[in-house]
Design an enzyme around this catalytic site. Sequence first.
Site, PDB file in Angstrom:
ATOM      1  N   LYS A 202      10.190 -11.754  -2.231  1.00  0.00           N
ATOM      2  CA  LYS A 202      10.374 -12.966  -3.035  1.00  0.00           C
ATOM      3  C   LYS A 202      11.442 -13.868  -2.454  1.00  0.00           C
ATOM      4  CE  LYS A 202       8.534 -11.681  -7.539  1.00  0.00           C
ATOM      5  NZ  LYS A 202       8.777 -11.532  -8.975  1.00  0.00           N
TER       6      LYS A 202
ATOM      7  N   LYS B 284      -5.478  -6.427  -3.119  1.00  0.00           N
ATOM      8  CA  LYS B 284      -5.675  -6.434  -4.570  1.00  0.00           C
ATOM      9  C   LYS B 284      -6.010  -7.839  -5.095  1.00  0.00           C
ATOM     10  CE  LYS B 284      -1.990  -6.326  -7.828  1.00  0.00           C
ATOM     11  NZ  LYS B 284      -0.882  -5.704  -8.509  1.00  0.00           N
TER      12      LYS B 284
ATOM     13  N   LYS C  72      -3.435 -12.754  -9.009  1.00  0.00           N
ATOM     14  CA  LYS C  72      -3.325 -14.157  -9.386  1.00  0.00           C
ATOM     15  C   LYS C  72      -2.257 -14.865  -8.579  1.00  0.00           C
ATOM     16  CE  LYS C  72      -0.683 -12.522 -13.332  1.00  0.00           C
ATOM     17  NZ  LYS C  72      -0.218 -12.691 -14.673  1.00  0.00           N
TER      18      LYS C  72
END
Length: 334
Positions: free
Chosen positions: A115, A197, A200
Amino acid sequence: MSEDKKIIFSGVQPSGIPSLGNYIGAFKNWLLLQNDYNCLYSIVDMHAITVRQEPAALRKKARDLLTLYLALGLDPEKNIIYYQSHVSAHAELAWILNCFTYMGELNRMTQFKEKSQKHSENINAGLFTYPVLMAADILLYQTDLVPVGEDQRQHLEIARDIALRFNNIYGEVFKIPEAYIPKTGAKIMGLQNPSKKMSKSESDSDNNVIYILDEPDKIAAKIKRSVTDSDNRVIYSPDKPGISNLLNIYCALTAKSIEQAEDEFASKGYGDFKAAVAEVVIEELKPVHQRFKELSADKAYIDEVIKKGAEKANYLSQKTLRKVQKKVGFPAKL
Ligand code: TRP
């Protein structure tokens, strides 16, 4: 909450309507748990602000997520569904746990590293101590089990380490939580990139992800465009990741085995198969769409659920928080 049931805690960030992957991997399973466990599902808006959010959009996403939980069939009488920011004990416990967490431990968190690369313009301290807030979420409710995907394993591990460290100093204050591995629930991959995976946040394109509230024609179009291979045989195999993924979706929603599904489509091609998968997904989500629409229109009911959820979570969290405050030496409130 009945005393004899184990406690399950999970948090989901209000970052938009979740995907079919979340539905199959998590939510479908949550419905099966609601009679046998005491479950808390927090909409973790405090975690969400570790990256910049547009305030009105964040509020809407949080409300939509809560409404979606109800539309999926989670019973607010059986589960505690609430906004993290409505329960101040999360922040209070997180502060205390910050003082029992080492910089070195947090530095090792792979999600922090990822991140901070992604949001290099805003590497704030909240992003760094994100796992401590998550530990507080879990430990506040004396949680037994946490349903976590691979990406949150390391965070659950640090929550356990912090709890053990605290208990070693002060006695048995926290229950040591464990990972809950669901009995069923295949991992659903992206439709465009079936090696990763279905996510979103990392959708390469909009076609990669089916969102739970996507309109039927959109669902059909996304499945139709999904990446396959050229041999036109519906077979589950590591060298056919696209078809295998569609088989997983199909079987998860029909409760058929992979062999049964392979037999069913043995004499058919990808076109028929994709149409069948789309049909199953659309039918599965139809009642959810319907209930979401109805519930969204019922402002008073949703408000009531929000209020009650916060009350229950506040009550429970205070028990642990008070104990912890006493242990670390805060004076009793007079
Ligand atoms: N970090 C989790 C995620 O991004 C969300 C979360 C916050 C959570 N607190 C939690 C998950 C406690 C499980 C338990 O997916």
